[in-house]
Design an enzyme around this catalytic site. Structure first.
Site, mmCIF file in Angstrom:
data_model
loop_
_atom_site.group_PDB
_atom_site.id
_atom_site.type_symbol
_atom_site.label_atom_id
_atom_site.label_comp_id
_atom_site.label_asym_id
_atom_site.label_seq_id
_atom_site.Cartn_x
_atom_site.Cartn_y
_atom_site.Cartn_z
ATOM 1 C CG ASP A 27 -2.152 1.136 1.169
ATOM 2 O OD1 ASP A 27 -2.387 1.567 0.075
ATOM 3 O OD2 ASP A 27 -2.634 1.257 2.214
ATOM 4 N N GLY A 30 -0.427 5.163 -4.663
ATOM 5 C CA GLY A 30 -0.957 6.615 -4.882
ATOM 6 C C GLY A 30 -0.329 7.543 -4.386
ATOM 7 C CG ASN A 75 -7.930 -2.214 -4.656
ATOM 8 O OD1 ASN A 75 -7.176 -3.118 -4.332
ATOM 9 N ND2 ASN A 75 -7.942 -1.105 -3.932
ATOM 10 C CD1 TRP A 76 -13.248 -5.462 -8.296
ATOM 11 C CD2 TRP A 76 -12.509 -4.951 -10.591
ATOM 12 N NE1 TRP A 76 -12.362 -6.452 -8.980
ATOM 13 C CE2 TRP A 76 -11.967 -5.951 -10.328
ATOM 14 C CE3 TRP A 76 -12.027 -4.100 -11.636
ATOM 15 C CZ2 TRP A 76 -11.339 -6.892 -11.226
ATOM 16 C CZ3 TRP A 76 -11.333 -4.920 -12.564
ATOM 17 C CH2 TRP A 76 -11.159 -6.290 -12.485
ATOM 18 C CB SER A 203 -7.837 -2.947 3.409
ATOM 19 O OG SER A 203 -7.431 -1.891 4.322
HETATM 20 C C1 IPE Z 1 -5.326 -2.386 0.258
HETATM 21 O O1 IPE Z 1 -5.230 -1.399 0.189
HETATM 22 C C2 IPE Z 1 -5.471 -3.310 -1.162
HETATM 23 C C3 IPE Z 1 -4.148 -3.314 -1.715
HETATM 24 C C4 IPE Z 1 -2.935 -2.862 -1.273
HETATM 25 C C5 IPE Z 1 -4.243 -4.232 -3.227
HETATM 26 P P1 IPE Z 1 -6.091 -0.162 -0.310
HETATM 27 O O2 IPE Z 1 -5.487 1.159 -0.528
HETATM 28 O O3 IPE Z 1 -7.053 -0.698 -1.331
HETATM 29 O O4 IPE Z 1 -7.129 -0.116 1.179
HETATM 30 P P2 IPE Z 1 -7.952 1.221 1.804
HETATM 31 O O5 IPE Z 1 -8.712 1.352 0.959
HETATM 32 O O6 IPE Z 1 -6.995 1.980 2.489
HETATM 33 O O7 IPE Z 1 -8.487 0.297 3.343
HETATM 34 C C1 IPE Z 2 -1.553 0.140 -3.304
HETATM 35 O O1 IPE Z 2 -1.527 1.560 -3.356
HETATM 36 C C2 IPE Z 2 -1.868 -0.487 -4.581
HETATM 37 C C3 IPE Z 2 -3.436 -0.919 -4.665
HETATM 38 C C4 IPE Z 2 -4.435 -0.768 -3.904
HETATM 39 C C5 IPE Z 2 -3.966 -1.291 -6.112
HETATM 40 P P1 IPE Z 2 -2.681 2.510 -3.244
HETATM 41 O O2 IPE Z 2 -3.000 2.650 -4.560
HETATM 42 O O3 IPE Z 2 -3.872 2.247 -2.372
HETATM 43 O O4 IPE Z 2 -1.991 3.698 -2.674
HETATM 44 P P2 IPE Z 2 -2.522 4.917 -1.718
HETATM 45 O O5 IPE Z 2 -3.007 4.180 -0.573
HETATM 46 O O6 IPE Z 2 -3.583 5.552 -2.214
HETATM 47 O O7 IPE Z 2 -1.488 5.865 -1.414
HETATM 48 MG MG MG Z 3 -4.006 2.495 -0.441
#
Ligand code: IPE
Ligand code: IPE
Ligand code: MG
Length: 247
Positions: A27, A30, A75-76, A203
């Site tokens: 995680d 982003g 994540n979708w 999560s």
């Molecule tokens: C968990 O991270 C899923 C993955 C890293 C693939 P998310 O970014 O989706 O989780 P939340 O939304 O912060 O709980």
């Molecule tokens: C984890 O990083 C990757 C996936 C969930 C696919 P994020 O995309 O959730 O990154 P943040 O949490 O928004 O920083």
């Molecule tokens: Mg995340």
């Protein structure tokens, strides 16, 4: 030196215990990109490189299983652009994995409902899984369209269907038999679950399997994650006293 936990939960590398099974919520991609003024997809690209690096490191220090959360059932909800960028990176990773298979010697498995992925990705995943079957010693499980609740519901449904068909009886179901019906059926439970990025929640990751896992949280964002960070988590794990409900 004391081995924490039962012996079977750790592998011994040199003179220190290493968790037998490490799981990671990859995680923070982003936020890593946003901090640099880059599109979120740049964070996913950087994160997938880190995965490759951490996987080979785990293999080299004697970890037997690494399970990574790459894409959740939730994540979708993200933009189509972001989802398709993640799927594109996955495709790239799998093509590279196929090319480097003989060198990497990593057995690849996938946990999750892959039927929602493109036919091309499904085929690639199946191919890497079949070809890498022969490698022993280190297995990487990639969680794709994975949700802990979804996994449990699917297993319950599959067992109910067996009962309806007369192939099983409700009273025959116990924890061990149920665990075998999960995606992770043939894999021991994780010893250590790491979540970078500063979030301290699970999560929907490995809900059943994490019953006695040790958690380790760090503020480091996944694209900045290094083997040194992993070593810190392993050191912390080695300070824990796992009691499994005993004394
Ligand atoms: C968990 O991270 C899923 C993955 C890293 C693939 P998310 O970014 O989706 O989780 P939340 O939304 O912060 O709980
Ligand atoms: C984890 O990083 C990757 C996936 C969930 C696919 P994020 O995309 O959730 O990154 P943040 O949490 O928004 O920083
Ligand atoms: Mg995340």
């Amino acid at each position: 030196m004391r081995l924490f936990g039962k012996k079977k939960e750790v592998s011994l590398q040199a003179d220190r215990p290493v968790p037998r099974h490490i799981a990671i919520v990859m995680d923070g991609n982003g936020r890593w990109a946003t901090k640099r003024g880059l599109p979120r997809t740049a964070g996913h690209a950087a994160g997938s490189e880190v995965f490759r690096n951490i996987a080979t490191y785990c293999r080299d220090i004697g970890v037997e299983y690494l399970t990574v959360y790459a894409f959740s059932t939730e994540n979708w909800k993200r933009s189509e652009e972001e989802v398709s960028a993640i799927m594109g990176l996955l495709k790239k990773y799998l093509f590279e994995a196929l090319e480097k298979m003989e060198k990497d010697r990593i057995k690849l498995e996938f946990f999750g409902d892959l039927s929602r992925l493109s036919p091309e990705l499904q085929e690639l995943a199946e191919k890497t899984k079949q070809i890498s079957k022969k490698y022993e010693g280190f297995q990487a499980n990639i969680c794709l369209n994975y949700g802990g609740r979804d996994e449990i519901v699917r297993a319950a449904r599959a067992f109910a269907a067996q009962c309806t068909a007369g192939a099983a009886k409700p009273e025959e179901l116990d924890e061990e038999a149920f665990g075998k019906m999960l995606y992770s059926g043939s894999v021991p439970d994780p010893d250590l679950i790491i979540r970078p990025s500063g979030e301290q929640r699970i999560s929907n990751f490995l809900l059943w399997q994490s019953a006695y896992a040790e958690y380790y949280f760090t503020d480091v964002l996944w694209p900045d994650y290094t083997p040194e960070e992993l070593e810190k988590a392993i050191s912390a794990f080695n300070q824990r006293n796992r009691r499994f409900g005993g004394v």
